[in-house]
Scaffold this active site. Structure first.
Site, short mmCIF file in Angstrom:
data_model
loop_
_atom_site.label_atom_id
_atom_site.label_comp_id
_atom_site.label_asym_id
_atom_site.label_seq_id
_atom_site.Cartn_x
_atom_site.Cartn_y
_atom_site.Cartn_z
N ASN A 21 0.87 -1.17 0.00
CA ASN A 21 0.00 0.00 0.00
C ASN A 21 0.91 1.22 0.00
OD1 ASN A 21 -1.89 1.99 0.40
ND2 ASN A 21 -2.73 1.12 2.29
N ARG A 53 -2.65 -1.94 -3.37
CA ARG A 53 -3.93 -1.31 -3.05
C ARG A 53 -4.03 -0.02 -3.86
NH1 ARG A 53 -5.85 1.51 2.50
NH2 ARG A 53 -8.01 1.80 1.85
N HIS A 60 -13.25 1.44 1.06
CA HIS A 60 -12.96 0.35 2.02
C HIS A 60 -13.43 -1.00 1.46
CE1 HIS A 60 -13.47 3.47 5.50
NE2 HIS A 60 -12.17 3.29 5.25
N ARG A 106 -13.59 13.40 9.83
CA ARG A 106 -14.45 13.78 8.70
C ARG A 106 -15.90 13.87 9.15
NH1 ARG A 106 -12.62 9.02 4.95
NH2 ARG A 106 -10.38 9.31 5.07
N GLU A 127 -7.35 -6.50 5.01
CA GLU A 127 -7.32 -6.06 3.62
C GLU A 127 -6.10 -6.61 2.89
OE1 GLU A 127 -7.88 -2.22 5.53
OE2 GLU A 127 -9.05 -1.59 3.80
#
Ligand code: AMP
Length: 393
Positions: free
Chosen positions: A7, A88, A177, A236, A381
């Site tokens: 990633n 990713r 996600h 957020r 992941e």
């Protein structure tokens, strides 16, 4: 077969090397502050964690150091042993509905989506190019955060904005996600031993999103055109009335970009509590009866309950509700607050078991007579990326 799962961010590079198909992690780690002062990396191998300070000028440099570590630690004896590198990639737009083998022409297609993820996609693609240079014999695979949500139907992903915004500019719900939602929904299907099932996956981390999944296919998700919509997150805002943007611009003279930064970096749990985006810091303040932190918790829980209720109805009932990611895996009090609010649906949390399941444990957190079983499933992941890479090889 040895496969790397990576990633690449603008100043970081996370990696895990797997022996596939056993899914055994051989080595993992992260390079941080790439291109900045005080760069360093940490590696985990044989249960040991080692941190090394060193000058890492760019991603190419980081990859060379990673290869040196793999050789020195005898994880590999030659580069040819690395059969694949899975990357990713944040945004696949509506072009990529599954993981793909990458070559220069696909990378150019991904670059055409840079406007949709200007902070992430360029760094992801740059990482791929550096790995192609460093390990040319390996198959490079792109795994997209948006891909899992591409099964949503038009009536879930088209916004009620002028239709030409969608046609001309790709303004629609994409969802993010995806690797995590896919991992958890596949895992719950295994646990329930049911190929066809309705599940709600709550990925509650620093960023957060909730998905409705039917028979392994996403039918709806809370994040939208950007990862800023949906539930309240660490920093957020999640869903807000867009009219606020113009109003604040007029009141403060801030530009749209500045307000966007406020909504991304100074809102959510941080914005309400004024303490932190990290639940551990906010929890400490709640112990001191800090009212804004208590309010932040309630607003957070409200937003999650709202999406679960919506998806419960959209799915027409569910076989399981799953919690995952930093908060979902490690904050039993948040899970309990959410599930207590769902008691009207017959959901009954087992308080004792719920308190015990954290820090990487997987398990059921509801009582036997709960109408819907709820689970904690630690996300993974990285292994999804390794699986897709191995499968494509
Ligand atoms: P993630 O984005 O999945 O890595 O999640 C990171 C977030 O999980 C942190 O910002 C914290 O808010 C939360 N978190 C991690 N550990 C704990 C914990 N033990 N208790 C409460 N929240 C936690």
């Amino acid at each position: 077969m040895k496969v790397l799962s990576v990633n690449a961010g603008s100043s970081s590079l996370k990696f895990q090397m797997y022996e596939m198909p056993e899914e055994k992690v051989l080595i993992s780690g992260v390079f941080e502050r790439i291109g900045l002062d005080n760069s360093f990396y940490t590696i985990k191998i044989n249960g040991e964690k080692i941190e090394k300070k060193c000058d890492v000028k760019n991603h190419g440099d980081a990859i060379n150091k990673l290869i040196d570590e793999l050789l020195e630690n005898k994880v590999i004896t030659s580069l040819d042993e690395i059969k694949g590198v899975g990357h990713r990639i944040v945004h696949g737009g509506d072009k990529f509905s599954k993981s793909v083998v990458l070559d220069e022409s696909i990378l150019k297609e991904i670059e055409q989506l840079n406007d949709l993820a200007p902070l992430h996609n360029p760094a992801n693609v740059m990482g791929v190019r550096e790995f192609i240079k460093a390990i040319p014999s390996a198959v490079q695979v792109g795994c997209f955060d948006t891909a899992f949500h591409q099964t949503m139907k038009e009536d879930r992903y088209v916004y009620a904005t002028p239709y030409e915004w969608y046609e001309k500019y790709g303004v629609r719900r994409y969802g993010f996600h995806g690797m995590s939602h896919r991992y958890v929904s596949e895992r719950i299907s295994e646990i329930l031993d049911k190929e066809f099932c309705n599940v709600i996956v709550c990925h509650l981390g620093n960023g957060g999103s909730i998905s409705a999944v039917r028979d392994g296919r996403c039918i709806d998700t809370s994040m939208g055109f950007t990862p800023n919509s949906g539930i309240v997150m660490g920093s957020r805002s999640g869903d807000i009335d867009y009219g606020i943007i113009q109003f604040i611009s007029k009141k403060t003279g801030k530009s749209i970009e500045e307000i966007d930064t406020d909504l991304n970096k100074s809102s959510g749990m941080l914005g309400i509590s004024g303490v932190s985006s990290d639940f551990r810091d906010i929890d400490k303040k709640i112990g001191e009866h800090h009212k804004p932190s208590i309010l932040a918790h309630h607003i957070y829980v409200n937003s999650i309950v709202g999406y679960i209720a919506k998806y419960f109805v959209e799915l027409g009932g569910v076989d399981a509700i799953c919690f995952t990611a930093g908060v979902g895996e490690n904050a039993p009090h948040i899970r309990r607050m959410v599930l207590d609010r769902l008691s009207c649906l017959g959901i009954k949390v087992d308080k004792k078991v719920n308190d015990e399941i954290r820090f990487g444990k997987e398990g059921i957190i509801t009582k036997d007579d709960s109408s819907v079983p709820c689970y904690v499933i630690p996300t993974n992941e990285e292994v999804m990326i390794a699986r897709d890479t191995a499968n494509l090889i």
